[in-house]
Motif scaffolding. Sequence first.
Motif, PDB file in Angstrom:
ATOM      1  N   UNK A  86       0.430  -1.466   0.037  1.00  0.00           N
ATOM      2  CA  UNK A  86      -0.340  -0.184   0.119  1.00  0.00           C
ATOM      3  C   UNK A  86       0.813   1.397  -0.054  1.00  0.00           C
ATOM      4  N   UNK A  87       0.162   1.897  -1.090  1.00  0.00           N
ATOM      5  CA  UNK A  87       1.007   3.670  -0.639  1.00  0.00           C
ATOM      6  C   UNK A  87       0.476   4.664   0.495  1.00  0.00           C
ATOM      7  N   UNK A  88       1.056   5.472   0.735  1.00  0.00           N
ATOM      8  CA  UNK A  88       0.400   6.212   1.628  1.00  0.00           C
ATOM      9  C   UNK A  88       1.068   8.120   1.708  1.00  0.00           C
ATOM     10  N   UNK A  89       0.165   8.269   0.923  1.00  0.00           N
ATOM     11  CA  UNK A  89       0.694  10.038   0.596  1.00  0.00           C
ATOM     12  C   UNK A  89       0.902  11.260   1.700  1.00  0.00           C
ATOM     13  N   UNK A  90       1.455  11.679   1.820  1.00  0.00           N
ATOM     14  CA  UNK A  90       1.166  13.491   2.744  1.00  0.00           C
ATOM     15  C   UNK A  90       1.180  13.795   1.459  1.00  0.00           C
ATOM     16  N   UNK A  91       0.206  14.576   2.510  1.00  0.00           N
ATOM     17  CA  UNK A  91      -0.274  16.234   1.391  1.00  0.00           C
ATOM     18  C   UNK A  91       0.246  17.719   2.201  1.00  0.00           C
ATOM     19  N   UNK A  92       0.665  18.358   1.553  1.00  0.00           N
ATOM     20  CA  UNK A  92       0.386  19.720   2.281  1.00  0.00           C
ATOM     21  C   UNK A  92       1.416  21.155   2.053  1.00  0.00           C
ATOM     22  N   UNK A  93       1.035  21.919   2.154  1.00  0.00           N
ATOM     23  CA  UNK A  93       2.037  22.785   2.034  1.00  0.00           C
ATOM     24  C   UNK A  93       3.526  23.094   3.021  1.00  0.00           C
ATOM     25  N   UNK A  94       3.935  23.381   2.426  1.00  0.00           N
ATOM     26  CA  UNK A  94       5.787  23.675   3.595  1.00  0.00           C
ATOM     27  C   UNK A  94       6.104  23.999   4.737  1.00  0.00           C
ATOM     28  N   UNK A  95       6.469  23.089   5.612  1.00  0.00           N
ATOM     29  CA  UNK A  95       6.458  24.370   6.662  1.00  0.00           C
ATOM     30  C   UNK A  95       5.785  23.480   7.538  1.00  0.00           C
ATOM     31  N   UNK A  96       4.886  21.919   7.195  1.00  0.00           N
ATOM     32  CA  UNK A  96       3.446  21.780   8.204  1.00  0.00           C
ATOM     33  C   UNK A  96       4.059  20.696   8.796  1.00  0.00           C
ATOM     34  N   UNK A  97       4.839  19.819   7.934  1.00  0.00           N
ATOM     35  CA  UNK A  97       5.499  18.225   8.799  1.00  0.00           C
ATOM     36  C   UNK A  97       5.353  17.054   8.487  1.00  0.00           C
ATOM     37  N   UNK A  98       5.094  17.741   6.942  1.00  0.00           N
ATOM     38  CA  UNK A  98       4.593  15.875   6.389  1.00  0.00           C
ATOM     39  C   UNK A  98       6.591  15.313   6.146  1.00  0.00           C
ATOM     40  N   UNK A  99       7.309  15.434   6.409  1.00  0.00           N
ATOM     41  CA  UNK A  99       8.336  15.034   6.980  1.00  0.00           C
ATOM     42  C   UNK A  99       8.358  14.169   7.578  1.00  0.00           C
ATOM     43  N   UNK A 100       8.158  15.201   8.857  1.00  0.00           N
ATOM     44  CA  UNK A 100       8.441  14.642  10.395  1.00  0.00           C
ATOM     45  C   UNK A 100       7.085  13.814  10.170  1.00  0.00           C
ATOM     46  N   UNK A 101       5.552  13.398  10.122  1.00  0.00           N
ATOM     47  CA  UNK A 101       3.926  13.342  10.012  1.00  0.00           C
ATOM     48  C   UNK A 101       4.573  11.816   9.641  1.00  0.00           C
ATOM     49  N   UNK A 102       5.257  11.713   8.028  1.00  0.00           N
ATOM     50  CA  UNK A 102       5.679  10.682   7.416  1.00  0.00           C
ATOM     51  C   UNK A 102       6.449   9.678   7.921  1.00  0.00           C
ATOM     52  N   UNK A 103       7.429  10.322   8.164  1.00  0.00           N
ATOM     53  CA  UNK A 103       8.808   9.772   9.058  1.00  0.00           C
ATOM     54  C   UNK A 103       7.877   8.605  10.327  1.00  0.00           C
ATOM     55  N   UNK A 104       6.961   9.659  10.963  1.00  0.00           N
ATOM     56  CA  UNK A 104       6.559   8.965  12.561  1.00  0.00           C
ATOM     57  C   UNK A 104       6.351   7.764  11.898  1.00  0.00           C
ATOM     58  N   UNK A 105       5.286   7.917  10.488  1.00  0.00           N
ATOM     59  CA  UNK A 105       4.252   6.655  10.464  1.00  0.00           C
ATOM     60  C   UNK A 105       4.950   5.787   9.986  1.00  0.00           C
ATOM     61  N   UNK A 106       6.298   5.617   9.070  1.00  0.00           N
ATOM     62  CA  UNK A 106       6.762   5.240   8.632  1.00  0.00           C
ATOM     63  C   UNK A 106       7.798   4.059   9.871  1.00  0.00           C
ATOM     64  N   UNK A 107       7.804   4.371  11.112  1.00  0.00           N
ATOM     65  CA  UNK A 107       8.176   4.096  12.530  1.00  0.00           C
ATOM     66  C   UNK A 107       7.914   3.444  12.908  1.00  0.00           C
ATOM     67  N   UNK A 108       6.523   3.722  12.891  1.00  0.00           N
ATOM     68  CA  UNK A 108       5.421   2.818  13.814  1.00  0.00           C
ATOM     69  C   UNK A 108       4.932   2.144  12.766  1.00  0.00           C
ATOM     70  N   UNK A 109       5.043   2.031  11.753  1.00  0.00           N
ATOM     71  CA  UNK A 109       5.009   0.809  10.786  1.00  0.00           C
ATOM     72  C   UNK A 109       5.972  -0.522  11.212  1.00  0.00           C
TER      73      UNK A 109
END
Length: 293
Positions: free
Chosen positions: A1-24
């Motif tokens: 499955x592909x999970x994509x994170x969208x949003x403007x710069x500076x909202x924390x997309x990279x942090x949250x996508x990384x956190x979800x990857x670690x959680x999985x």
Amino acid sequence: MLISFWGKGGVGKTTLSSALAVKLAERGYRVYLISTDFVPSLHDVLGVEFSDEPREVCNGVVAEQLTEEKIVQLWKERFGEEVYRVASSIFPVGREIIDYVAGAPGIVEEFTLYYVWDKFHRINADFMVWDTMATGGGIRMLRIEKEFYEHLGDAAKLYLKLKGVIDKVRTGGAEPLELIESWRRLASNILEFLKSEQHRAVIVSRPLPVDFSVTRRVYAELSDAGIPVKAVIVNMVGGTVTEDTVLDAFNREFHGKAPLLLVPSVSPPPCGCERLKSIIESEQVERLLRRLL
């Protein structure tokens, strides 16, 4: 499955996508984390340096940071010869046409979608988590792919009109019409994949008026493309009175459309897999997982 994170710069997309990857990964899944944000911050979030090659960053998580320069080079390797073959069969152009097209507006965004789609189908992982480019680039990605698919139909018609006065491709390869049709099928496959059950889209925002406006626009663009949004995350919530008005607006806007998840501010920003656990242990991330899985 592909999970994509969208949003403007500076909202924390990279942090949250990384956190979800670690959680999985903590749950025993094999995860491939890819960032196509061309203002790269994956190295800051994970506390590691990246080269052109993917690398294992945590137990069970392999990560890749794409740059704009790498995307252009990869496009040349994958499509450069085909573009030259089609163009040179119709017009008297040399191989410099490859560099010319590679620098055209939209090529980077269009090829990024192809790259993620292709990578997803080749990697050995249970999940691919995608940190998309900031809002403007992300929306352009979708628009260009949709327009690319539609315009290729017109390109085929134009070629048929010209076909009577040109020969087969001089290089002896496939006829240009066949190549154009293969590009159209590819664009169609990518769009259908993004609309399928194999893909889950998440929008990340902050409790700020401008971020709320951008989130509405991103949601509309994804919906218009037929891509369902599985959750809207409001990140960096600090519990101030000013935020309450914006959060009310979020609740009204997305009620019945997508679940709204609030993630509190973390100070200092997490760096490294262990620190990311301060985010992934929250009930909100558990809710997100239940929604996505």
